[in-house]
Design a protein around this motif. Structure first.
Motif, mmCIF file in Angstrom:
data_model
loop_
_atom_site.group_PDB
_atom_site.id
_atom_site.type_symbol
_atom_site.label_atom_id
_atom_site.label_comp_id
_atom_site.label_asym_id
_atom_site.label_seq_id
_atom_site.Cartn_x
_atom_site.Cartn_y
_atom_site.Cartn_z
ATOM 1 N N PHE A 83 0.828 -1.201 0.000
ATOM 2 C CA PHE A 83 0.000 0.000 0.000
ATOM 3 C C PHE A 83 0.868 1.260 0.000
ATOM 4 N N HIS A 84 1.966 1.245 0.748
ATOM 5 C CA HIS A 84 2.883 2.398 0.738
ATOM 6 C C HIS A 84 3.429 2.614 -0.671
ATOM 7 N N ASN A 85 3.812 1.529 -1.334
ATOM 8 C CA ASN A 85 4.330 1.655 -2.705
ATOM 9 C C ASN A 85 3.245 2.184 -3.642
ATOM 10 N N MET A 86 2.007 1.672 -3.469
ATOM 11 C CA MET A 86 0.912 2.151 -4.311
ATOM 12 C C MET A 86 0.657 3.634 -4.065
ATOM 13 N N VAL A 87 0.717 4.053 -2.799
ATOM 14 C CA VAL A 87 0.505 5.469 -2.474
ATOM 15 C C VAL A 87 1.597 6.315 -3.133
ATOM 16 N N LYS A 88 2.857 5.836 -3.074
ATOM 17 C CA LYS A 88 3.943 6.580 -3.715
ATOM 18 C C LYS A 88 3.702 6.692 -5.218
ATOM 19 N N ASP A 91 0.893 9.094 -5.778
ATOM 20 C CA ASP A 91 1.364 10.467 -5.562
ATOM 21 C C ASP A 91 2.157 10.956 -6.771
ATOM 22 N N GLY A 92 2.991 10.065 -7.327
ATOM 23 C CA GLY A 92 3.742 10.434 -8.528
ATOM 24 C C GLY A 92 2.811 10.724 -9.692
ATOM 25 N N THR A 93 1.800 9.872 -9.850
ATOM 26 C CA THR A 93 0.825 10.071 -10.924
ATOM 27 C C THR A 93 0.061 11.373 -10.710
ATOM 28 N N GLN A 98 -1.172 16.828 -12.105
ATOM 29 C CA GLN A 98 -1.273 18.231 -11.716
ATOM 30 C C GLN A 98 -0.449 19.108 -12.656
ATOM 31 N N HIS A 99 0.740 18.613 -13.027
ATOM 32 C CA HIS A 99 1.580 19.373 -13.963
ATOM 33 C C HIS A 99 0.874 19.493 -15.316
ATOM 34 N N ARG A 100 0.303 18.376 -15.785
ATOM 35 C CA ARG A 100 -0.404 18.415 -17.071
ATOM 36 C C ARG A 100 -1.634 19.319 -16.983
#
Length: 181
Positions: A83-88, A91-93, A98-100
């Motif tokens: 779950f921590h990896n999925m959250v990371k 968050d990256g996505t 947000q940038h797009r």
């Protein structure tokens, strides 16, 4: 030594018979007590064996429960790590999106200018090929090489308009660069 009298012999025999009875009675009581002690010892041994077996069962059940809980803990920790990896990743996505989104917002703010540029390009395409100087033309709206895209024409063109967002951006740009209009 004189021989005992018959009364003394009878009393001695009666006393001896009473002692034998008492010994027999004590031996029976001793045997009963030994049986009781033996039964109690056997009972204690059985109870000890039962308690040892119960203790062993409880120990085995405790060990099984501890093993089960340890396995469950390890699986839970693996799930938490996943779950921590999925959250990371999410968050990256989210950061990329947000940038797009910001890029699309900027593009939308520039759309009126782009629409204006496209209309000018379409008008330029409608004009057709360029005519040499001195040759007569059907459309003489552009004279002396002046175009609608020159910096002076764009800023002074009366048909050119900026949206409110573009005007705010222009004011911000002027403030940023230290220029005033």
């Amino acid at each position: 030594m004189s021989s005992p009298s018959p009364v003394q012999i009878r009393e001695a025999n009666a006393h001896l018979a009473a002692v034998h009875r008492r010994v027999a009675e004590l031996e029976q009581r001793l045997e009963a007590a030994e049986n009781t002690v033996r039964e109690q010892a056997e009972s204690l041994i059985r109870k000890d064996e039962q308690l040892s077996a119960a203790t062993q069962e409880i120990t085995e059940a405790k060990d099984k429960e501890m093993y089960y809980l340890h396995e469950k803990l390890c699986k839970s920790e693996e799930t938490i790590q996943r779950f921590h990896n999925m959250v990371k990743e999410k968050d990256g996505t989210i950061g990329q999106l947000q940038h797009r989104c910001q890029l699309l917002d900027n593009i939308c703010k520039c759309r009126p200018l782009l629409d204006s540029m496209l209309s000018h390009i379409a008008e330029a395409e409608r004009l057709g090929p360029m005519v040499r100087i001195g040759e007569p033309t059907a459309n003489t709206s552009l004279t002396d090489g002046e175009s609608n895209c020159s910096p002076n024409r764009v800023s002074n063109h009366k048909d050119f308009s900026l949206s409110e967002d573009d005007m705010d951006d222009q004011e911000l740009d002027e403030i940023r660069f230290g220029t005033t209009v």
